[in-house]
Every structure is written in C-alpha cells, then in structure tokens.
Design an enzyme around this catalytic site. Sequence first.
Site, PDB file in Angstrom:
ATOM      1  N   CYS A   1       0.812  -1.215   0.000  1.00 41.84           N
ATOM      2  CA  CYS A   1       0.000   0.000   0.000  1.00 41.84           C
ATOM      3  C   CYS A   1       0.852   1.275   0.000  1.00 41.84           C
ATOM      4  O   CYS A   1       1.436   1.607  -1.025  1.00 41.84           O
ATOM      5  CB  CYS A   1      -0.983  -0.069   1.168  1.00 41.84           C
ATOM      6  SG  CYS A   1      -2.463   0.884   0.860  1.00 41.84           S
TER       7      CYS A   1
ATOM      8  N   HIS B   1      -3.400  -5.181   1.707  1.00 39.99           N
ATOM      9  CA  HIS B   1      -2.716  -5.449   2.986  1.00 39.99           C
ATOM     10  C   HIS B   1      -2.658  -6.950   3.292  1.00 39.99           C
ATOM     11  O   HIS B   1      -3.512  -7.456   4.032  1.00 39.99           O
ATOM     12  CB  HIS B   1      -3.458  -4.740   4.125  1.00 39.99           C
ATOM     13  CG  HIS B   1      -3.236  -3.270   4.167  1.00 39.99           C
ATOM     14  ND1 HIS B   1      -2.312  -2.680   4.993  1.00 39.99           N
ATOM     15  CD2 HIS B   1      -3.806  -2.273   3.469  1.00 39.99           C
ATOM     16  CE1 HIS B   1      -2.326  -1.373   4.815  1.00 39.99           C
ATOM     17  NE2 HIS B   1      -3.227  -1.091   3.899  1.00 39.99           N
TER      18      HIS B   1
ATOM     19  N   GLU C   1      -0.907  -8.454   5.277  1.00 38.43           N
ATOM     20  CA  GLU C   1      -0.622  -8.692   6.708  1.00 38.43           C
ATOM     21  C   GLU C   1      -1.902  -8.671   7.546  1.00 38.43           C
ATOM     22  O   GLU C   1      -1.877  -9.018   8.722  1.00 38.43           O
ATOM     23  CB  GLU C   1       0.401  -7.662   7.223  1.00 38.43           C
ATOM     24  CG  GLU C   1      -0.146  -6.268   7.561  1.00 38.43           C
ATOM     25  CD  GLU C   1      -0.442  -5.418   6.336  1.00 38.43           C
ATOM     26  OE1 GLU C   1      -0.412  -5.942   5.205  1.00 38.43           O
ATOM     27  OE2 GLU C   1      -0.736  -4.217   6.510  1.00 38.43           O
TER      28      GLU C   1
HETATM   29  N1  GLN Z   1      -3.665   6.375   1.146  1.00 36.40           N
HETATM   30  C1  GLN Z   1      -2.364   6.073   1.650  1.00 36.40           C
HETATM   31  C2  GLN Z   1      -1.278   6.858   0.926  1.00 36.40           C
HETATM   32  O1  GLN Z   1      -1.567   7.535  -0.010  1.00 36.40           O
HETATM   33  C3  GLN Z   1      -2.083   4.592   1.569  1.00 36.40           C
HETATM   34  C4  GLN Z   1      -3.061   3.820   2.429  1.00 36.40           C
HETATM   35  C5  GLN Z   1      -2.540   2.556   3.000  1.00 36.40           C
HETATM   36  O2  GLN Z   1      -1.313   2.336   3.117  1.00 36.40           O
HETATM   37  N2  GLN Z   1      -3.434   1.732   3.452  1.00 36.40           N
HETATM   38  O3  GLN Z   1      -0.152   6.797   1.286  1.00 36.40           O
END
Ligand code: GLN
Length: 186
Positions: free
Chosen positions: A79, A169, A171
């Site tokens: 992410c 995610h 994890e």
């Molecule tokens: N929206 C976050 C970003 O732009 C990422 C979200 C996440 O890691 N769950 O960094």
Amino acid sequence: MKIAVLAVQGAFLEHEKMLKSLGAEVMELRKAEDLLGDFDGLVLPGGESTVQGKLLRELNMFDPLKRRIEEGMPVLATCAGLILLAERISNGGERYFATLPVTVRRNAYGRQLGSFFAEEAVKGIGRFPMEFIRAPYVEQAGENVEVLGTVDGNIVAVRYQNQIGVAFHPELTAHDGMHRKFLEMC
Ligand code: GLN
C-alpha cells in the site's frame, strides 16, 4: 533469516507478527543507526506515504535505504510502501525511492470505495484475500515488471527483480502466502 520492518508509521506490527509466525527474525527500523544492523529483507508497510517519506528523510534513513534496495535487498512493499517504491505517482507531487518502474495512482478508488475486500488470483500463490484501505493501484507497469494480480482490470500486485509491491494489505488477513513468497526471495 532476519527481516527489517520500517516502523516509523503505519501498519508495521501486523507484518512483524506474520513474519515471526513463519519463523523469521524481525527487527524494526526506527532511526538511522538501526540500518547498521544486519538484515536479509525489508518490509515497507501500509500507512501514509507522505508521512513516511517525510520521516524517512528527517531521520536520515532515506538515502541508505534507497541504496540497499538498488543493491538488490529483497523488499515487500504494501500500500503506502508501494507508493514509496514507485517511479511515478500520477496524482502526487513528490516521488520517493523511485526504484520500481511503475506509475501508481494514490487513493485510486476514491472516497466511496475507500476500503473494500476482494479475492482474486495472485500469480504463484493462488486465490488471495485482499484488504484494500484507501489504496493505490498501478496504472502502468514498466518493461520487465511482472504483474502478479489484478482486481477489476486494475493492477494491484507486481514484482520487479528484488521488489514486490502490492496495493492491498496481506498482513491483515490470515493467508500468509505473500509473506512466504517474500521470505523465499530473501
Ligand atoms: N492512502 C495512503 C497513501 O496515499 C495509503 C493507504 C494505506 O497504506 N493503506 O499513502
């Protein structure tokens, strides 16, 4: 095997738990001196990429970590971590490590679909539960980037050399296949 988990912000504890359950030793990266330790792989967790990027620079961890990634250190980035690795961010001002030749879009699913769950195939693993939280996706994958998974036609998992980047995610669900795959690389 020892895995370093970036622990300045975001969902790092869940990664640590999963890595330990698979028999890996875990160390946290919180300050520049931690980088002097010996480790075989690196996890960049989810969270807020702008905050993580800022902290990495302020804590003088940015350049040494970038060097380690460029030298071939295996990385699992989830992410916000994927955003940190991306060479291009289509809707963000600043880029960070820029070691992964992809274009990502931050918060790509908009407000309505900020968080959702999907289950799709991941190459080499099989059906995989995917928890998305204000996630990015990969708009364009460069040459030699292997697409590992898509959801609704959008690329959500890639591998390029030593780097695995996923928009979701792994994890946060019980399936440990992604972490196993990463540990095999390490
Ligand atoms: N929206 C976050 C970003 O732009 C990422 C979200 C996440 O890691 N769950 O960094």
